[in-house]
Design an enzyme around this catalytic site. Structure first.
Site, PDB file in Angstrom:
ATOM      1  N   GLY A  10     -51.503  24.525 -23.942  1.00  0.00           N
ATOM      2  CA  GLY A  10     -50.968  24.595 -22.584  1.00  0.00           C
ATOM      3  C   GLY A  10     -49.632  23.889 -22.467  1.00  0.00           C
ATOM      4  O   GLY A  10     -49.290  23.321 -21.431  1.00  0.00           O
ATOM      5  N   TYR A 141     -62.006  24.845 -10.057  1.00  0.00           N
ATOM      6  CA  TYR A 141     -61.177  23.967 -10.911  1.00  0.00           C
ATOM      7  C   TYR A 141     -61.795  22.570 -10.978  1.00  0.00           C
ATOM      8  O   TYR A 141     -62.005  22.014 -12.058  1.00  0.00           O
ATOM      9  CB  TYR A 141     -59.784  23.901 -10.327  1.00  0.00           C
ATOM     10  CG  TYR A 141     -58.877  22.826 -10.875  1.00  0.00           C
ATOM     11  CD1 TYR A 141     -58.541  21.724 -10.098  1.00  0.00           C
ATOM     12  CD2 TYR A 141     -58.337  22.920 -12.150  1.00  0.00           C
ATOM     13  CE1 TYR A 141     -57.690  20.748 -10.575  1.00  0.00           C
ATOM     14  CE2 TYR A 141     -57.490  21.934 -12.644  1.00  0.00           C
ATOM     15  CZ  TYR A 141     -57.170  20.859 -11.844  1.00  0.00           C
ATOM     16  OH  TYR A 141     -56.319  19.869 -12.324  1.00  0.00           O
TER      17      TYR A 141
HETATM   18  C1  VAH Z   1     -53.779  20.974  -8.300  1.00  0.00           C
HETATM   19  N1  VAH Z   1     -51.874  19.754  -9.243  1.00  0.00           N
HETATM   20  O1  VAH Z   1     -53.250  20.834  -7.195  1.00  0.00           O
HETATM   21  C2  VAH Z   1     -53.300  20.053  -9.425  1.00  0.00           C
HETATM   22  C3  VAH Z   1     -54.062  18.751  -9.419  1.00  0.00           C
HETATM   23  C4  VAH Z   1     -54.807  16.852  -8.003  1.00  0.00           C
HETATM   24  C5  VAH Z   1     -54.453  18.289  -8.042  1.00  0.00           C
HETATM   25  O2  VAH Z   1     -55.162  18.818 -10.240  1.00  0.00           O
HETATM   26  O3  VAH Z   1     -54.651  21.773  -8.520  1.00  0.00           O
END
Ligand code: VAH
Length: 319
Positions: A10, A141
């Protein structure tokens, strides 16, 4: 003594772009292999096109380059991740499983795994969120990062694999364009300010989120990976933060330098994601275990972001 040989998966992303440069400085360009699905046209140096969800492809690169450490940065972030949940889970988990298994089977000495404050859900203390809080995230996520943290801990306990991890807050940097993250408003706002355009913010003015300047995020990553193993008391993932602010705060600081800058607030689906995340983070365990200390706050970060992006837009070169 055998050279350290570093693989970054990545490497084309926000963190990977900068971490690759810093790891080359530390270990020598010839000892750092950057990889991603696609080559970044601006990338300078050796680059391996690699799909980290392909176990055999990852194993080939590890063996061919005699890799000793892996920095695994492949992930589909929070906002983009919600557009195709099953694909997000598949990519984020499969790629990490491959990294863990290849590392176990082929003697990798250290693995870095980026987690996120996205692991937290709504049932935690939202201010100075503790290291050991309930982890019930509301995004795929975030769920993949909770699972990844536990797999990292499992591989350390069961196979003595030295996997280390940080729960990054929103990372703000000038070296790459805003990605698919919920915190990326805080990157885009600087681009719009320097281009003298009005910024349409997809979060409400008072939405506080934990953030960190890219230089501090990289500093923390290298300090964690360099710390003696006996200092690492957290094998899931360390809370980490540099600062906490809301869109209205960063807007006001930018306006001190650019008085004509304007903002509108148009919250979208990302507001619900942001509402489920902490306002600020307690990273005292990282401070205690390996002396973590950020260098940047909102004011000095804003100064650097504006200076660097003005250079970029004036000379059309990524700094
Ligand atoms: C997101 N920049 O916004 C990433 C991060 C804390 C957020 O993991 O998904």
């Amino acid at each position: 003594m055998k050279h350290e040989r570093i693989l970054i998966t990545g490497a084309g992303g926000q963190l990977g772009t900068v971490l690759t440069v810093e790891l080359k400085k530390k270990y020598g360009a010839e000892n750092v292999i950057a990889s991603d699905l696609r080559v970044n046209p601006d990338f300078i140096g050796h680059f391996e096109v690699l799909d980290a969800t392909d176990f055999d492809a990852l194993k080939r690169v590890v063996l061919e380059y005699e890799i000793t450490q892996i920095f695994h940065l492949v992930a589909i972030l929070s906002a983009n991740g919600e557009k195709d949940p099953m694909n997000t889970w598949d990519v984020n988990m499969k790629s990490f499983f491959n990294v863990l298994e290849v590392s176990r089977l082929h003697g990798i000495k250290k693995v870095f795994y980026p987690s996120s404050i996205a692991v937290f859900g709504e049932d935690v203390d939202m201010d100075n969120t503790p290291q050991d809080s309930n982890l019930v995230p509301l995004t795929v996520y975030g769920m993949s990062k909770v699972a990844g943290e536990n797999w990292a801990n499992y591989y350390h306990k069961k196979y003595d694999l030295d996997v280390r991890s940080l729960r990054y807050p929103g990372v703000i940097g000038y070296q790459s364009m805003p990605g698919g993250g919920t915190t990326d408003y805080a990157v885009d706002i600087f681009h719009k300010a320097v281009k003298h355009e009005t910024f349409d913010c997809f979060l409400e003015a008072s939405t506080h989120l934990p953030m960190i300047f890219i230089d501090d995020a990289i500093k923390a990553t290298l300090e964690l990976m360099d710390a003696p193993a006996e200092k690492i008391s957290v094998r899931t993932s360390y809370n980490l933060s540099g600062m906490s602010f809301a869109p209205k705060d960063v807007f006001e600081v930018i306006k001190k330098t650019m008085p004509n800058f304007e903002i509108t607030y148009k919250p979208d689906f990302r507001q619900d994601i942001a509402n489920s995340w902490p306002n600020s983070i307690d990273d005292s365990q990282a401070k205690k275990d390996w002396n973590w200390q950020p260098n940047y706050n909102l004011e000095n970060m804003t100064k650097v972001m504006i200076e660097k992006l003005e250079l970029y837009y004036n000379s059309k070169l990524i700094a």
